[in-house]
Design a protein around this motif. Structure first.
Motif, PDB file in Angstrom:
ATOM      1  N   PHE A   1       0.802  -1.212   0.000  1.00  0.00           N
ATOM      2  CA  PHE A   1       0.000   0.000   0.000  1.00  0.00           C
ATOM      3  C   PHE A   1       0.846   1.277   0.000  1.00  0.00           C
ATOM      4  O   PHE A   1       0.327   2.366   0.238  1.00  0.00           O
TER       5      PHE A   1
ATOM      6  N   VAL B   1      -0.322   4.369  -1.966  1.00  0.00           N
ATOM      7  CA  VAL B   1      -1.564   5.041  -1.581  1.00  0.00           C
ATOM      8  C   VAL B   1      -1.190   6.337  -0.864  1.00  0.00           C
ATOM      9  O   VAL B   1      -0.883   6.331   0.325  1.00  0.00           O
TER      10      VAL B   1
ATOM     11  N   TRP C   1      -6.654   6.082  -1.618  1.00  0.00           N
ATOM     12  CA  TRP C   1      -7.053   5.389  -0.397  1.00  0.00           C
ATOM     13  C   TRP C   1      -8.466   4.827  -0.557  1.00  0.00           C
ATOM     14  O   TRP C   1      -8.734   3.684  -0.206  1.00  0.00           O
TER      15      TRP C   1
ATOM     16  N   GLY D   1      -1.587   2.589   3.991  1.00  0.00           N
ATOM     17  CA  GLY D   1      -1.096   3.498   2.961  1.00  0.00           C
ATOM     18  C   GLY D   1      -0.347   4.663   3.572  1.00  0.00           C
ATOM     19  O   GLY D   1      -0.107   4.708   4.781  1.00  0.00           O
TER      20      GLY D   1
END
Length: 182
Positions: free
Chosen positions: A27, A30, A36, A111
């Motif tokens: 992640f 992100v 997200w 993220g």
């Protein structure tokens, strides 16, 4: 850190209604709200991440701060005697694939977008089976102090056990965003 040396207890909070244990690198891209929402908040994308072993949900459907113990074990179901006595429910095992670093936090911490607090844990590269246990710590005599707060030696709310996947490969892993079967 070796798997069997992993034994961390921390209080973690969320305002997103869900916690997770996830592979940070999956992640890392992100970095804004739109990403997200597409990669983390979207239920279909979240289900894909769970299936590939990038994220293990701890979904209780509510906000708040809870105490988690994350422990490396040689076999799932290795709760201490106290934990086992006050265990309410355990999840089926989830797959977690690590490349060296995983994190535990609220879903909003997944993220690099929000900067929300998360607990980072070194975990050797490999495939792991993960089981989440919900503990009814308040049921233990003496768990609450006179002030109504947890006593110093009270059990935590959750125990997350992590063990290496067996050489034959994993059994059927849970792939649901809902952690516990009702």
């Amino acid at each position: 850190m070796t798997l069997l040396g992993l034994d961390v207890t921390e209080t973690v909070g969320t305002s997103a209604g869900m916690f997770a244990l996830w592979r940070l690198s999956r992640f890392a891209g992100v970095t804004d709200l739109e990403e997200w929402e597409d990669e983390v908040a979207d239920e279909e994308s979240l289900a894909e991440a769970i299936t590939e072993g990038a994220l293990v949900p701890v979904n209780i459907g509510g906000d708040g701060a809870y105490q988690f113990t994350v422990r490396g074990v040689s076999v799932l179901g290795s709760l201490t005697e106290r934990e086992a006595r006050f265990r309410l429910v355990s999840s089926q095992s989830y797959l977690l694939v690590s490349d060296g670093l995983v994190a535990l936090g609220g879903l909003e911490a997944v993220g690099e977008y929000t900067g929300a607090d998360r607990l980072q844990l070194p975990l050797d590269s490999g495939r792991y089976a993960v089981q989440v246990h919900l503990i009814d710590w308040k049921a233990e005599p003496g768990a609450l102090g006179a002030d109504g707060k947890p006593a110093k030696n009270a059990l935590g709310d959750f125990v997350i056990e992590i063990c290496r996947e067996s050489p034959e490969g994993g059994s059927e892993y849970r792939q649901s965003v809902v952690t516990f079967t009702r």
